[in-house]
Design a protein around this motif. Sequence first.
Motif, short mmCIF file in Angstrom:
data_model
loop_
_atom_site.label_atom_id
_atom_site.label_comp_id
_atom_site.label_asym_id
_atom_site.label_seq_id
_atom_site.Cartn_x
_atom_site.Cartn_y
_atom_site.Cartn_z
N MET A 56 0.84 -1.20 0.00
CA MET A 56 0.00 0.00 0.00
C MET A 56 0.87 1.24 0.00
O MET A 56 1.76 1.41 0.85
N GLY A 57 0.65 2.10 -0.98
CA GLY A 57 1.41 3.34 -1.08
C GLY A 57 0.72 4.47 -0.32
O GLY A 57 0.00 4.24 0.65
N GLU A 58 0.94 5.69 -0.78
CA GLU A 58 0.38 6.85 -0.09
C GLU A 58 -1.11 7.02 -0.42
O GLU A 58 -1.55 6.73 -1.53
N TRP A 59 -1.85 7.53 0.55
CA TRP A 59 -3.26 7.89 0.34
C TRP A 59 -3.31 9.24 -0.37
O TRP A 59 -2.64 10.19 0.04
N ALA A 60 -4.14 9.34 -1.38
CA ALA A 60 -4.29 10.61 -2.10
C ALA A 60 -5.45 11.45 -1.58
O ALA A 60 -5.55 12.64 -1.89
N VAL A 61 -6.35 10.83 -0.81
CA VAL A 61 -7.50 11.55 -0.26
C VAL A 61 -7.67 11.14 1.19
O VAL A 61 -7.14 10.13 1.64
N LYS A 62 -8.46 11.92 1.92
CA LYS A 62 -8.71 11.66 3.33
C LYS A 62 -10.13 11.11 3.53
O LYS A 62 -11.01 11.29 2.68
N VAL A 63 -10.34 10.47 4.68
CA VAL A 63 -11.68 10.01 5.05
C VAL A 63 -12.62 11.21 5.10
O VAL A 63 -12.30 12.24 5.70
N GLY A 64 -13.76 11.09 4.46
CA GLY A 64 -14.72 12.19 4.40
C GLY A 64 -14.67 12.99 3.13
O GLY A 64 -15.59 13.76 2.84
N ASP A 65 -13.59 12.82 2.33
CA ASP A 65 -13.48 13.54 1.07
C ASP A 65 -14.45 12.97 0.02
O ASP A 65 -14.72 11.78 0.01
N GLU A 176 -22.07 17.28 20.39
CA GLU A 176 -21.20 16.57 19.47
C GLU A 176 -21.69 16.82 18.06
O GLU A 176 -22.88 16.66 17.78
N ARG A 177 -20.81 17.22 17.20
CA ARG A 177 -21.17 17.48 15.80
C ARG A 177 -20.59 16.38 14.92
O ARG A 177 -19.37 16.16 14.94
N VAL A 178 -21.45 15.70 14.20
CA VAL A 178 -21.03 14.62 13.31
C VAL A 178 -21.57 14.91 11.92
O VAL A 178 -22.76 15.18 11.75
N ARG A 179 -20.67 14.88 10.95
CA ARG A 179 -21.09 15.15 9.58
C ARG A 179 -22.03 14.06 9.08
O ARG A 179 -21.81 12.87 9.31
N MET A 180 -23.11 14.47 8.42
CA MET A 180 -24.05 13.50 7.87
C MET A 180 -23.37 12.65 6.82
O MET A 180 -22.63 13.15 5.98
#
Length: 404
Positions: A56-65, A176-180
């Motif tokens: 596994m190489g580098e991640w190009a995006v983040k969780v939630g993108d 607590e704020r959680v993104r939908m």
Amino acid sequence: MATEVKVPVLGESITEATLGEWLKKPGEAVQADEPIASLETDKVSVEVPSPVAGVMGEWAVKVGDTVEVGAMIATIEAGDGSAAAKPAAAPAAAPAATAGQQAPAQPSSDTPAALSPSVRRAVLETGVDPSNLKGTGKDGRLTKDDVLAAKPAPAPAAAPLPVAPSVAAATGRKEERVRMTRLRQTIAKRLKDAQNTAAMLTTFNDVDMTAVIEARAKYKDLFEKKHGVRLGFMGFFVKAATMALKDIPSVNASIEGDEIVYHDYADISVAVSSPGGLVVPVIRDADQMSVATIEKTIGDFGKRAKDGTLKMDEMKGGTFTISNGGVFGSLMSTPIINPPQAAVLGLHRIDERPVVVNGQVVVRPMMYLALSYDHRLIDGREAVTFLVALKNAIEDPTRILIDL
């Protein structure tokens, strides 16, 4: 040489998704077709497989993108992962661990690649080694409940150090704020659109469940032995609904532009719970199925909705929806139409209530039925007639057998 991992085709009219979870970390060994990430679409979670074996190489995006179909989200490097498996112990110059110190624990390599996203998440949260567990799911697969049941009991908490009291601690008021999630956003939009578009109205009736309860009690053991699935109430209601839809075809129709589309088949959407919200997989050609086949299909949908493995094609279409709020204890509700369908049937809990039968007051197990419908297409007489036909079939299940 690095190989790009791109967002796969997600289905008709779906052009983007949200990265819900990374299943592999940079430096970990990856097998070809092994899931490395989980995407959240408007309807279901989709796993992204590795196109090749490697590291596994580098991640190009983040969780939630938000990512579009065809976009690169990561890379897979050449190699077998052996060098990356021990990053802390490989350098010769690294000092030996002193007494009382331990080297950092390495990620377990025993986690099966076949685990569903919800099970993987539970494994990460609990720290349970899945290789030591016995699965209770289909073909011995692990379920989320298996992992949670094996979670070790928490150690007794140490006495907290005295700290200065904060405003939140003093008042006990926290937020607590959680993104939908994308699924929840889509559910919200579709339901509001249904209210804004359809001329929605709800009509009610009640049904005596005595006959169905007696039939279920009498035949449930034989039914399960022969068909390998429990006999529930939904099989009766789906079958009875398909019969009523044939009698009142407008309830099984839809509006497209300035045209009414009548369907000579019954694809029944069944609302089931998933970790991300309510989803509605479709029982195709339910009018051609037996009660046993309907029960098997619903059971499979429920399990895979919980595991997050339903496919998008299984939730497309549908000509009529049944939502069973009774499993959560609902007494009565006004369900919202699932566009472009014209009606939805709401089932509720069964309560013993006094009713009059042949001039005598008796106690019977009763259930309220609710039919929400688009008044642009279905008039009150048709809605009431549909519920009465359904009620008659449930109160006398022989009607289902002889198609009456």
